[in-house]
Design a protein around this motif. Structure first.
Motif, PDB file in Angstrom:
ATOM      1  N   GLN A 133       0.861  -1.175   0.000  1.00  0.00           N
ATOM      2  CA  GLN A 133       0.000   0.000   0.000  1.00  0.00           C
ATOM      3  C   GLN A 133       0.897   1.223   0.000  1.00  0.00           C
ATOM      4  N   ASP A 138      -3.636   5.573   2.419  1.00  0.00           N
ATOM      5  CA  ASP A 138      -4.076   4.177   2.406  1.00  0.00           C
ATOM      6  C   ASP A 138      -3.924   3.552   3.791  1.00  0.00           C
ATOM      7  N   THR A 140      -2.351   0.914   5.992  1.00  0.00           N
ATOM      8  CA  THR A 140      -1.063   0.260   5.728  1.00  0.00           C
ATOM      9  C   THR A 140      -0.695  -0.829   6.719  1.00  0.00           C
ATOM     10  N   GLN A 147      -6.462   7.488   8.507  1.00  0.00           N
ATOM     11  CA  GLN A 147      -6.055   7.864   7.166  1.00  0.00           C
ATOM     12  C   GLN A 147      -5.769   9.357   7.066  1.00  0.00           C
ATOM     13  N   ASP A 216      -8.651   3.191  -0.862  1.00  0.00           N
ATOM     14  CA  ASP A 216      -7.258   3.499  -1.204  1.00  0.00           C
ATOM     15  C   ASP A 216      -7.176   3.998  -2.636  1.00  0.00           C
TER      16      ASP A 216
END
Length: 457
Positions: A133, A138, A140, A147, A216
């Protein structure tokens, strides 16, 4: 109600003030002594309603009484001396009615800031200990992921400029994602903005996570531009052409540095600007076609070029095309809509004694089948970098990327209201240089509070 147009509006306003003042006085007399408010200041006794031809003109004191009765704040209504525009408290419009002056915040005054907070967080699960990612927003890692918390601030500065900014808060600091001014009054359908901004390459690069249909960002954007998307300090000009259909031409010059924002160019290298050739130049053409009342198409072409860090006067060029097709049956009472969106990008990089090239993109479709529910599917593809002879190159940016990569993602979205949404997303990532596919699942929450403008089409 049919008799109201024959009544004098000024007389009706006076009667309204009298009734509201009488109600206020009765409420004050009937309240307990310990909670009684101070008596209102003296004001002229309201006149009786009279026929339209005998109605007296409202004096400033009577207007003040009406505003007090309506609970408005007259302290925000100061006007410059000598101002006789229709918005002045004592001016009249063409119908002879004295208008009530709206507060500056409501009437769109230049001193009012539009503020909003947008929170994006996700609960994530990955099958691989090292998920691929690459996006800065995103999820992760396994478990909870913040985020972003975005503070959006915007305001009209004066008749000539508008200011906009997006500040992103993370668990580890604060970042100025965008901060720029935009002209409002240039001739010939021209517009200029200056500051730090996301370039208008393609479709998704210029957007923020709350405008994404998936949790994402496509990995091709991360690979070519960086974790934050392509942005930089600079200036941009756009021109809305006079053609019979919508055609906009955009061009910008920005800083070519930034590991997370100009990955294919100078990136994280501490290079200096020695000439205009050291800027990243981006151009785009946006075209819109209303195919029918229910169907519309947006098609764009983009290009970006700038220096890279592999050698003196080595350059990178990225070309892309994007399409956005939207079906929404506005001719019938339905909340359904179907959207198809795709982008394809090609990159060419000069390197010592060679030229590397690769390509990739994504295609997605989102079906909003009711007012609160939608589902989507996305396919992504990225090739390995190859030399002029067609051999897999030793890519200095992605040395492990020696084969193709594909990812398929499905998502389900629920909107409790227009200010929040929940998304359930699952993906399978087939990475050519790994022995088995990677799997991921997200449960994401987004909430918006404050004044936030509509997303671009």
């Amino acid at each position: 109600m049919s008799s109201l147009p024959r009544r004098n509006p000024r007389a009706l306003a006076v009667v309204l003030a009298a009734q509201l003042s009488a109600s206020t006085a009765w409420a004050q007399q009937s309240s307990p002594p310990s909670t009684a408010s101070p008596p209102p200041a003296e004001s002229p006794a309201p006149a009786q309603a009279a026929p339209a031809e005998d109605a007296p003109a409202l004096s400033p004191e009577e207007m003040e009484e009406i505003e007090k009765a309506l609970g408005t704040d007259t302290s925000t209504r100061a006007r410059p001396s000598g101002d006789t525009s229709p918005a002045s408290p004592t001016a009249t419009n063409d119908s002879g009615v004295t208008p009530l002056k709206l507060p500056n915040a409501i009437s769109g005054g230049t001193n009012f800031l539009n503020l909003s907070f947008i929170l994006d967080m996700a609960l994530a699960a990955f099958s691989n200990k090292e998920p691929l990612q690459g996006g800065a927003h995103d999820p992760t890692q396994n478990g909870f992921n913040l985020q972003q918390l975005e503070l959006s601030v915007g305001s009209v500065v004066d008749p000539y400029f508008r200011f906009d900014s997006n500040l992103v808060f993370s668990q580890f600091g604060v970042e100025i994602e965008e901060a720029y001014v935009t002209t409002l009054d240039l001739p010939a359908n021209l517009q200029v903005r200056a500051g730090q901004f996301l370039t208008r390459f393609g479709r998704i690069n210029a957007t923020h996570p709350h405008a994404w249909d998936f949790v994402d960002q496509p990995f091709i954007m991360t690979r070519y531009f960086g974790a934050e998307g392509n942005r930089g300090l600079g200036v941009e000009g756009s021109w809305l052409t006079p053609l019979p259909w919508f055609v906009e031409v955009v061009g910008s010059a920005t800083d070519a540095r930034g590991e997370a924002t100009a990955r294919s160019f100078f990136g994280g290298d501490d290079e200096r600007v020695l000439s205009p050739l050291d800027f990243q130049l981006t151009g785009a053409v946006k075209q819109f076609f209303p195919l029918s009342d229910d169907l519309s198409l947006l098609w764009g072409l983009s290009a970006a070029t700038g220096p890279n860090a592999t050698g003196y006067r080595n350059y990178t060029s990225i070309y892309g095309t994007d399409v956005y097709l939207k079906f929404r049956p506005i001719t019938s009472q339905s909340a359904q809509q179907l959207v198809f969106q795709a982008e394809v990008l090609y990159r060419r990089r000069q390197a010592p004694e060679d030229v590397l090239s690769d390509w990739g993109g994504y295609a997605q479709t989102v079906w909003r089948f009711s007012n609160r529910w939608a589902t989507g599917l996305r396919y992504e593809f990225g090739s390995a970098a190859k030399t002029q002879e067609g051999r897999v190159a030793n890519d200095p940016l992605d040395p492990e990327w020696i084969s193709d990569r594909q990812r398929i993602t499905a998502e389900l979205t629920f909107w409790p209201t227009e200010f929040s949404r929940l998304r359930l997303q699952a993906a399978t990532d087939r990475v050519g240089w790994r022995a088995s596919p990677d799997y991921s699942a997200f449960l994401a929450l987004e909430v918006v509070t404050g004044a936030h403008g509509a997303h671009a089409f």
